[in-house]
Motif scaffolding. Structure first.
Motif, PDB file in Angstrom:
ATOM      1  N   GLY A 263       0.815  -1.202   0.000  1.00 26.06           N
ATOM      2  CA  GLY A 263       0.000   0.000   0.000  1.00 26.06           C
ATOM      3  C   GLY A 263       0.847   1.249   0.000  1.00 26.06           C
ATOM      4  O   GLY A 263       1.858   1.310  -0.698  1.00 26.06           O
ATOM      5  N   PRO A 264       0.471   2.251   0.798  1.00 24.88           N
ATOM      6  CA  PRO A 264       1.109   3.566   0.683  1.00 24.88           C
ATOM      7  C   PRO A 264       2.616   3.559   0.893  1.00 24.88           C
ATOM      8  O   PRO A 264       3.342   4.243   0.168  1.00 24.88           O
ATOM      9  CB  PRO A 264       0.392   4.390   1.769  1.00 24.88           C
ATOM     10  CG  PRO A 264      -0.918   3.721   1.959  1.00 24.88           C
ATOM     11  CD  PRO A 264      -0.668   2.267   1.731  1.00 24.88           C
TER      12      PRO A 264
ATOM     13  N   ASP B 106       8.089   5.001  -5.604  1.00 22.09           N
ATOM     14  CA  ASP B 106       8.133   6.315  -6.240  1.00 22.09           C
ATOM     15  C   ASP B 106       9.482   6.995  -6.006  1.00 22.09           C
ATOM     16  O   ASP B 106      10.041   7.633  -6.910  1.00 22.09           O
ATOM     17  CB  ASP B 106       7.008   7.198  -5.720  1.00 22.09           C
ATOM     18  CG  ASP B 106       5.633   6.750  -6.205  1.00 22.09           C
ATOM     19  OD1 ASP B 106       5.572   6.008  -7.209  1.00 22.09           O
ATOM     20  OD2 ASP B 106       4.632   7.141  -5.571  1.00 22.09           O
TER      21      ASP B 106
ATOM     22  N   LEU C  44       4.382   1.900  -2.030  1.00 22.41           N
ATOM     23  CA  LEU C  44       4.298   2.788  -3.187  1.00 22.41           C
ATOM     24  C   LEU C  44       5.207   4.005  -3.030  1.00 22.41           C
ATOM     25  O   LEU C  44       5.825   4.452  -4.006  1.00 22.41           O
ATOM     26  CB  LEU C  44       2.851   3.233  -3.383  1.00 22.41           C
ATOM     27  CG  LEU C  44       1.897   2.142  -3.890  1.00 22.41           C
ATOM     28  CD1 LEU C  44       0.456   2.606  -3.739  1.00 22.41           C
ATOM     29  CD2 LEU C  44       2.189   1.777  -5.336  1.00 22.41           C
ATOM     30  N   ARG C  45       5.311   4.523  -1.807  1.00 21.22           N
ATOM     31  CA  ARG C  45       6.196   5.660  -1.583  1.00 21.22           C
ATOM     32  C   ARG C  45       7.639   5.293  -1.902  1.00 21.22           C
ATOM     33  O   ARG C  45       8.361   6.055  -2.572  1.00 21.22           O
ATOM     34  CB  ARG C  45       6.085   6.136  -0.130  1.00 21.22           C
ATOM     35  CG  ARG C  45       6.937   7.363   0.187  1.00 21.22           C
ATOM     36  CD  ARG C  45       6.885   7.722   1.662  1.00 21.22           C
ATOM     37  NE  ARG C  45       7.561   6.734   2.482  1.00 21.22           N
ATOM     38  CZ  ARG C  45       8.890   6.680   2.653  1.00 21.22           C
ATOM     39  NH1 ARG C  45       9.675   7.565   2.038  1.00 21.22           N
ATOM     40  NH2 ARG C  45       9.420   5.759   3.427  1.00 21.22           N
TER      41      ARG C  45
ATOM     42  N   ASP D  79      -2.160  -0.428 -11.894  1.00 21.96           N
ATOM     43  CA  ASP D  79      -1.091   0.088 -12.731  1.00 21.96           C
ATOM     44  C   ASP D  79       0.270  -0.004 -12.053  1.00 21.96           C
ATOM     45  O   ASP D  79       1.294   0.276 -12.677  1.00 21.96           O
ATOM     46  CB  ASP D  79      -1.367   1.540 -13.111  1.00 21.96           C
ATOM     47  CG  ASP D  79      -1.522   2.442 -11.888  1.00 21.96           C
ATOM     48  OD1 ASP D  79      -1.947   1.925 -10.824  1.00 21.96           O
ATOM     49  OD2 ASP D  79      -1.230   3.648 -12.000  1.00 21.96           O
ATOM     50  N   ARG D  80       0.294  -0.417 -10.780  1.00 19.45           N
ATOM     51  CA  ARG D  80       1.551  -0.464 -10.036  1.00 19.45           C
ATOM     52  C   ARG D  80       1.967  -1.877  -9.642  1.00 19.45           C
ATOM     53  O   ARG D  80       3.148  -2.120  -9.350  1.00 19.45           O
ATOM     54  CB  ARG D  80       1.459   0.388  -8.753  1.00 19.45           C
ATOM     55  CG  ARG D  80       1.021   1.822  -8.968  1.00 19.45           C
ATOM     56  CD  ARG D  80       1.938   2.590  -9.928  1.00 19.45           C
ATOM     57  NE  ARG D  80       3.330   2.615  -9.512  1.00 19.45           N
ATOM     58  CZ  ARG D  80       3.872   3.477  -8.657  1.00 19.45           C
ATOM     59  NH1 ARG D  80       3.098   4.388  -8.085  1.00 19.45           N
ATOM     60  NH2 ARG D  80       5.155   3.446  -8.381  1.00 19.45           N
TER      61      ARG D  80
ATOM     62  N   ALA E  93      -6.391  -2.717  -6.118  1.00 22.04           N
ATOM     63  CA  ALA E  93      -6.385  -1.358  -5.586  1.00 22.04           C
ATOM     64  C   ALA E  93      -5.401  -0.458  -6.324  1.00 22.04           C
ATOM     65  O   ALA E  93      -5.564   0.765  -6.338  1.00 22.04           O
ATOM     66  CB  ALA E  93      -6.044  -1.385  -4.092  1.00 22.04           C
ATOM     67  N   HIS E  94      -4.388  -1.050  -6.959  1.00 17.05           N
ATOM     68  CA  HIS E  94      -3.366  -0.286  -7.688  1.00 17.05           C
ATOM     69  C   HIS E  94      -2.944  -1.088  -8.931  1.00 17.05           C
ATOM     70  O   HIS E  94      -1.796  -1.503  -9.041  1.00 17.05           O
ATOM     71  CB  HIS E  94      -2.152  -0.011  -6.794  1.00 17.05           C
ATOM     72  CG  HIS E  94      -2.478   0.692  -5.516  1.00 17.05           C
ATOM     73  ND1 HIS E  94      -2.678   2.057  -5.442  1.00 17.05           N
ATOM     74  CD2 HIS E  94      -2.643   0.210  -4.256  1.00 17.05           C
ATOM     75  CE1 HIS E  94      -2.947   2.391  -4.200  1.00 17.05           C
ATOM     76  NE2 HIS E  94      -2.937   1.297  -3.453  1.00 17.05           N
TER      77      HIS E  94
ATOM     78  N   THR F 111       8.213   1.659 -11.458  1.00 20.41           N
ATOM     79  CA  THR F 111       6.841   1.820 -11.930  1.00 20.41           C
ATOM     80  C   THR F 111       5.939   0.683 -11.480  1.00 20.41           C
ATOM     81  O   THR F 111       4.822   0.904 -11.021  1.00 20.41           O
ATOM     82  CB  THR F 111       6.823   1.886 -13.468  1.00 20.41           C
ATOM     83  OG1 THR F 111       7.837   2.777 -13.926  1.00 20.41           O
ATOM     84  CG2 THR F 111       5.470   2.349 -13.973  1.00 20.41           C
ATOM     85  N   VAL F 112       6.419  -0.567 -11.641  1.00 18.60           N
ATOM     86  CA  VAL F 112       5.610  -1.757 -11.377  1.00 18.60           C
ATOM     87  C   VAL F 112       6.434  -2.762 -10.579  1.00 18.60           C
ATOM     88  O   VAL F 112       7.606  -2.998 -10.890  1.00 18.60           O
ATOM     89  CB  VAL F 112       5.146  -2.418 -12.692  1.00 18.60           C
ATOM     90  CG1 VAL F 112       4.403  -3.721 -12.414  1.00 18.60           C
ATOM     91  CG2 VAL F 112       4.260  -1.469 -13.490  1.00 18.60           C
TER      92      VAL F 112
END
Length: 331
Positions: free
Chosen positions: A50-51, A58, A54-55, A102-103, A99-100, A63-64
């Protein structure tokens, strides 16, 4: 630039907790609360999809992530229990991916103690959940995938057109005793896993599939292995010399079979010489970028990729193009 990393791990603590301490110990896994085990050291990162994940992606420019279960898992359960356990793991991973989308993408977790159910779960995970293949952690009850009982899984993966990622696992007890016992400071465990042993084991896993003729029986089956090819690039010429077709009685050389049916990733190894060996032996089209999160941090993996002096088109193949093609990732 788009970056796909495809040996990136997760696990759900509540599911790991269902595995009996006796089964863990028999398979060679440290106790669940062992503070120095890789799983315990990275428990929070493995559990979170999750966040925070993803952080960190990033920050590093990833990207994936293609997610796969970090053991222990269904391979420790008896045939009657393993299918439901693997199915729940896959359903929960599919929810996290949704939930994501594209990631994240996913490799299926399989109930390998029940090979027919493993084949069926692979088909369900691909056809219903949209997964891009499956990841296998080492041996199952001491057996590699060349054993005839796993034929349904190999056939199904070939028919579905998805790869099997052969990942290392804890060595079987006789190997642990013969190769990794009686070293100080519990170093035998580390030597047997990421320190060396499980890289050699994965190479043996692939070579057994070659020498047993399994890859001749399933010529469209594609495999992926990590860690710059698990030492196979530096051994391919030697294998061809010692295991020539007149010895193996197989139509292809070992190196040709590897180049036809095996892809390798950069997971966990971020120095130039192993990459040069991988490119020289397997070729650029069969090398894919990976990090091995969280056992390897994102930042050094991406820094390695950023520092490569390659033609832009070649770097794009390594960073994402090969993965998009092999895994049929949607853009």
């Amino acid at each position: 630039m788009r970056v796909v990393a495809l040996e990136e791990h997760f696990s759900f603590p509540d599911m790991v907790a269902r595995l009996s301490p006796a089964a863990r110990a028999q398979a060679g896994w440290p106790p669940a609360d062992a503070p120095n085990s890789p799983q315990q050291q990275h428990a929070a990162q493995l559990a979170e999809i999750g966040p925070e994940r993803l952080r960190l992606m990033d920050e590093a420019g990833v990207t994936v992530q293609v997610l796969s279960v970090a053991g222990p898992g269904a391979e420790l359960l008896p045939p009657a229990e393993a299918p439901a356990f693997a199915r729940e793991y896959n359903d929960r991973l599919a929810q996290a991916i949704a939930a994501h989308p594209d990631r994240f993408a996913g490799f299926a977790h399989l109930p390998l103690t029940h090979p027919k159910a493993a084949a069926d779960e692979l088909a369900r995970a691909v056809e219903t959940l949209g997964f891009v293949g499956a990841l296998v952690n080492g041996t199952t009850n001491g057996l590699f995938l060349d054993d005839p009982r796993f034929a349904p899984l190999l056939a199904r993966a070939e028919a579905l057109g998805v790869p099997l990622y052969l990942h290392p696992g804890i060595p079987p007890a006789p190997v642990r005793d013969a190769y990794y016992s009686n070293l100080p400071h519990e170093l035998g465990f580390n030597l047997g896993i990421a320190g060396f042993g499980w890289h050699a084991e994965t190479a043996i896993h692939v070579l057994r599939l070659v020498l047993a003729g399994a890859l001749e029986r399933y010529p469209r089956l594609q495999l992926i292995i990590g860690h710059m090819g698990e030492m196979l690039p530096v051994m391919m010429a030697r294998c061809d010399q010692i295991l020539a077709p007149k010895v193996t009685q197989l139509p292809r050389t070992v190196s040709q079979t590897l180049r036809d049916q095996v892809h390798i990733t950069t997971s966990g190894i971020f120095t130039r010489p192993p990459l040069e060996a991988a490119l020289a032996t397997f070729g650029l089209d069969r090398v894919l970028f990976s990090i091995d999160y969280p056992f390897a941090p994102n930042a050094p993996g991406k820094a390695f990729l950023n520092g490569l002096q390659m033609a832009p088109a070649d770097l794009e193949k390594l960073a994402y193009g090969n993965a998009d093609r092999v895994l049929k990732l949607a853009r």
